[in-house]
Each structure stands twice: as structure tokens, then as C-alpha cells.
Motif scaffolding. Sequence first.
Motif, PDB file in Angstrom:
ATOM      1  N   VAL A  40       0.615  -1.134  -0.048  1.00 58.20           N
ATOM      2  CA  VAL A  40       0.287  -0.019  -0.323  1.00 58.20           C
ATOM      3  C   VAL A  40       0.692   0.938  -0.116  1.00 58.20           C
ATOM      4  O   VAL A  40       2.128   0.997   0.336  1.00 58.20           O
ATOM      5  N   ARG A  41       0.443   2.413  -0.764  1.00 55.78           N
ATOM      6  CA  ARG A  41       1.001   3.530  -0.328  1.00 55.78           C
ATOM      7  C   ARG A  41      -0.209   5.147  -0.503  1.00 55.78           C
ATOM      8  O   ARG A  41      -0.522   4.170  -0.299  1.00 55.78           O
ATOM      9  N   ASN A  42       0.251   5.809   0.095  1.00 53.47           N
ATOM     10  CA  ASN A  42      -0.255   7.273   0.158  1.00 53.47           C
ATOM     11  C   ASN A  42      -1.346   7.141  -0.691  1.00 53.47           C
ATOM     12  O   ASN A  42      -1.641   7.112  -2.411  1.00 53.47           O
ATOM     13  N   ARG A 112       7.932   2.673   2.093  1.00 52.72           N
ATOM     14  CA  ARG A 112       9.433   3.065   2.588  1.00 52.72           C
ATOM     15  C   ARG A 112      10.400   1.293   1.669  1.00 52.72           C
ATOM     16  O   ARG A 112      11.595   1.470   1.132  1.00 52.72           O
ATOM     17  N   LEU A 113       9.679   1.021   0.536  1.00 54.12           N
ATOM     18  CA  LEU A 113       9.649  -0.230  -0.354  1.00 54.12           C
ATOM     19  C   LEU A 113      10.860   1.086  -1.189  1.00 54.12           C
ATOM     20  O   LEU A 113      11.507   0.061  -2.012  1.00 54.12           O
ATOM     21  N   ILE A 114      10.831   1.961  -1.256  1.00 53.78           N
ATOM     22  CA  ILE A 114      11.370   2.868  -2.458  1.00 53.78           C
ATOM     23  C   ILE A 114      12.712   3.728  -1.647  1.00 53.78           C
ATOM     24  O   ILE A 114      13.748   2.965  -1.462  1.00 53.78           O
ATOM     25  N   VAL A 115      12.840   3.706  -0.300  1.00 59.20           N
ATOM     26  CA  VAL A 115      13.778   4.025   0.393  1.00 59.20           C
ATOM     27  C   VAL A 115      14.277   3.211   1.160  1.00 59.20           C
ATOM     28  O   VAL A 115      16.082   3.287   1.548  1.00 59.20           O
ATOM     29  N   GLY A 146      14.840   7.162  -9.929  1.00 59.09           N
ATOM     30  CA  GLY A 146      14.561   7.080  -8.486  1.00 59.09           C
ATOM     31  C   GLY A 146      13.253   5.806  -7.872  1.00 59.09           C
ATOM     32  O   GLY A 146      12.654   6.191  -6.871  1.00 59.09           O
ATOM     33  N   PHE A 147      14.489   4.878  -8.733  1.00 56.22           N
ATOM     34  CA  PHE A 147      13.542   2.926  -7.738  1.00 56.22           C
ATOM     35  C   PHE A 147      15.078   3.271  -7.256  1.00 56.22           C
ATOM     36  O   PHE A 147      15.538   2.717  -7.755  1.00 56.22           O
ATOM     37  N   PRO A 148      14.882   1.791  -6.122  1.00 59.12           N
ATOM     38  CA  PRO A 148      15.949   0.863  -6.153  1.00 59.12           C
ATOM     39  C   PRO A 148      15.953   0.149  -7.613  1.00 59.12           C
ATOM     40  O   PRO A 148      14.915   0.629  -8.254  1.00 59.12           O
TER      41      PRO A 148
HETATM   42  N1  LIG Z   1       9.202  -2.280  -5.906  1.00 60.70           N
HETATM   43  C1  LIG Z   1       8.766  -0.375  -6.131  1.00 60.70           C
HETATM   44  N2  LIG Z   1       9.041   0.006  -4.978  1.00 60.70           N
HETATM   45  C2  LIG Z   1       8.040   1.741  -4.984  1.00 60.70           C
HETATM   46  N3  LIG Z   1       6.645   1.292  -6.541  1.00 60.70           N
HETATM   47  C3  LIG Z   1       6.564   0.255  -7.125  1.00 60.70           C
HETATM   48  C4  LIG Z   1       7.114  -0.392  -6.953  1.00 60.70           C
HETATM   49  N4  LIG Z   1       7.361  -1.080  -8.275  1.00 60.70           N
HETATM   50  C5  LIG Z   1       6.619  -0.199  -8.515  1.00 60.70           C
HETATM   51  N5  LIG Z   1       5.707   0.907  -8.248  1.00 60.70           N
HETATM   52  C6  LIG Z   1       5.143   1.650  -8.546  1.00 60.70           C
HETATM   53  O1  LIG Z   1       3.506   1.240  -7.838  1.00 60.70           O
HETATM   54  C7  LIG Z   1       2.926   1.469  -8.884  1.00 60.70           C
HETATM   55  C8  LIG Z   1       2.182   0.606 -10.023  1.00 60.70           C
HETATM   56  O2  LIG Z   1       2.708  -0.049 -10.032  1.00 60.70           O
HETATM   57  P1  LIG Z   1       2.047  -1.422 -10.281  1.00 60.70           P
HETATM   58  O3  LIG Z   1       3.407  -2.337 -10.876  1.00 60.70           O
HETATM   59  O4  LIG Z   1       1.872  -2.016  -9.038  1.00 60.70           O
HETATM   60  O5  LIG Z   1       1.418  -1.627 -11.509  1.00 60.70           O
HETATM   61  S1  LIG Z   1       0.489  -3.104 -12.031  1.00 60.70           S
HETATM   62  O6  LIG Z   1      -0.928  -2.129 -11.298  1.00 60.70           O
HETATM   63  O7  LIG Z   1       0.053  -3.814 -11.223  1.00 60.70           O
HETATM   64  O8  LIG Z   1       0.695  -2.765 -13.537  1.00 60.70           O
HETATM   65  C9  LIG Z   1       3.628   2.090 -10.349  1.00 60.70           C
HETATM   66  O9  LIG Z   1       3.816   3.843  -9.978  1.00 60.70           O
HETATM   67  P2  LIG Z   1       4.113   5.118 -10.262  1.00 60.70           P
HETATM   68  O10 LIG Z   1       5.882   4.921 -10.384  1.00 60.70           O
HETATM   69  O11 LIG Z   1       3.231   6.364  -9.520  1.00 60.70           O
HETATM   70  O12 LIG Z   1       3.112   5.441 -11.150  1.00 60.70           O
HETATM   71  C10 LIG Z   1       4.757   1.647  -9.472  1.00 60.70           C
HETATM   72  O13 LIG Z   1       6.101   3.043  -9.444  1.00 60.70           O
END
Ligand SMILES: Nc1ncnc2c1ncn2[C@@H]1O[C@H](COP(=O)(O)OS(=O)(=O)O)[C@@H](OP(=O)(O)O)[C@H]1O
Length: 217
Positions: A40-42, A112-115, A146-148
Amino acid sequence: MPSTLEGQITMEKTPSYFVTNHAPKRIHAMARGVKLIIVVRNPVTRAISDYTQTLSKKPEIPTFEVLAFRNRTLGLIDASWSALRIGIYALHLERWTQHFPLSQMHFVSGERLIVDPAGEMAKVQDFLGLKRIVTDKHFYFNKTKGFPCLKKPEDSSTPRCLGKSKGRTHPRIDPDVIRRLHKFFKPFNMMFYQMTGQNFEWELGGEAAREPRSSRD
Ligand SMILES: Nc1ncnc2c1ncn2[C@@H]1O[C@H](COP(=O)(O)OS(=O)(=O)O)[C@@H](OP(=O)(O)O)[C@H]1O
């Protein structure tokens, strides 16, 4: 689902399970001991991300600001719009708790998955009863994306980052609309924190402050 042999774990990922009415009952009927992981995210950022994804496929759709309201003058939010409805996590979780105990669920913070991907993965591995194989040394932060990224997956010698459809730049949304949405989601978020026993800190404004993601342009 393939059969799971002794010593194996079968994983299946479908984003829509969490918000699909019949999913908890059906999954319980299939495998009552299943472990459930929910990322989950904001919900405000989630809605904008959802909209951004739809916009990339259908550029002719109305603006986010138009879709978010039933009546903008009266400040009536359109909670039936799927981009917003999905973010009412407490509502969806309530349905799941009718079939599964919370001990079978694990909630991952998308922020937190990002940071701190290794920290979140440690908790996931603990929840699954696995040895902590995935650690800090498996990740590096890709500033452009902008991601790991994963340093070196087992099946390849090159790093693996999220694909092109992830991390899209979000459109600029009227800050007043963002404020109103935060207000709308707040009571549902509080309910969700209470139900999960986890504070995701979406009220601190960190995520909203990241809109739009100009740092990634
Ligand atoms: N590992 C990880 N960590 C943090 N955030 C992540 C991660 N993987 C996917 N995302 C972000 O989730 C948003 C939607 O991606 P999904 O992969 O869930 O899309 S999908 O519906 O399954 O296709 C999409 O958000 P936005 O970047 O805001 O568009 C992804 O960037």
C-alpha cells in the motif's frame, strides 16, 4: 495455481485481488492457510499514479481534478471513481478480515519499499518464514529512475530496474485538490492504521510534497 511441493512456496501476484469483492471468499475456499502480502502507498499518490497510467493509454480522458469530484463547488469527492475507491484500504481490508486473520496478512509500505527495500524485504522474508537471503547488498539506488534496482538477479549478469511503465512522471495536480483528497482519506487511513497496527504516516505530507515528481524529469 500450480501444485506446491514440499519445500516450495508458490507465489501469485494480482493487484486487483485486494479490491475485488469475491476474492477473499474464493481464495479462502482454495487455500485457507495462504499468506497474503499487500503493498500500500499514500492513497492520494496512488490515485494520481493510477490516473497517470490510464492517461498514458487514453490521453483523451478528463483531467484528474474533474474526475475526482461529483461536485467540485460543493467539495463532493467522487468516491466511486476507481482511482479513489481503491485507496479506501480500510473498506477492502474489512472484507478480507471476514475470511482471514490478520496474522496471515503482511502490509508493505510502498514508500519504504523505495527508500529501504532491504528493510521491507527483511520483513517479508520473516513473514514467509524464510531465511533473510535478500539484503542490502542486493540493491542500489538508481537516481535517474528514482527507484532501487536489483544489483544482479540470479538469471542474469546485468542489474534489473523497474520497467518503463513504472515511475512515470505524474501530471501536476491542483494543490487544493490534493489537500481535499488528503482530508477525504484521513479517517479511512486512521481506520486502516488501527486495523493493521501499523502507522504508514501518510498524514505527514511527505508524499504530497513529492507531487509532481519534477526531480525525475
Ligand atoms: N518495487 C517498487 N517499489 C515502490 N514502488 C513500486 C515498485 N514497483 C512498482 N512500484 C510503483 O507502483 C505503481 C504501480 O505499479 P504496479 O507494478 O503496481 O502496476 S500494476 O498495476 O501492477 O501494473 C507505479 O507507481 P508510479 O511510478 O507512481 O506510477 C510503480 O512505480
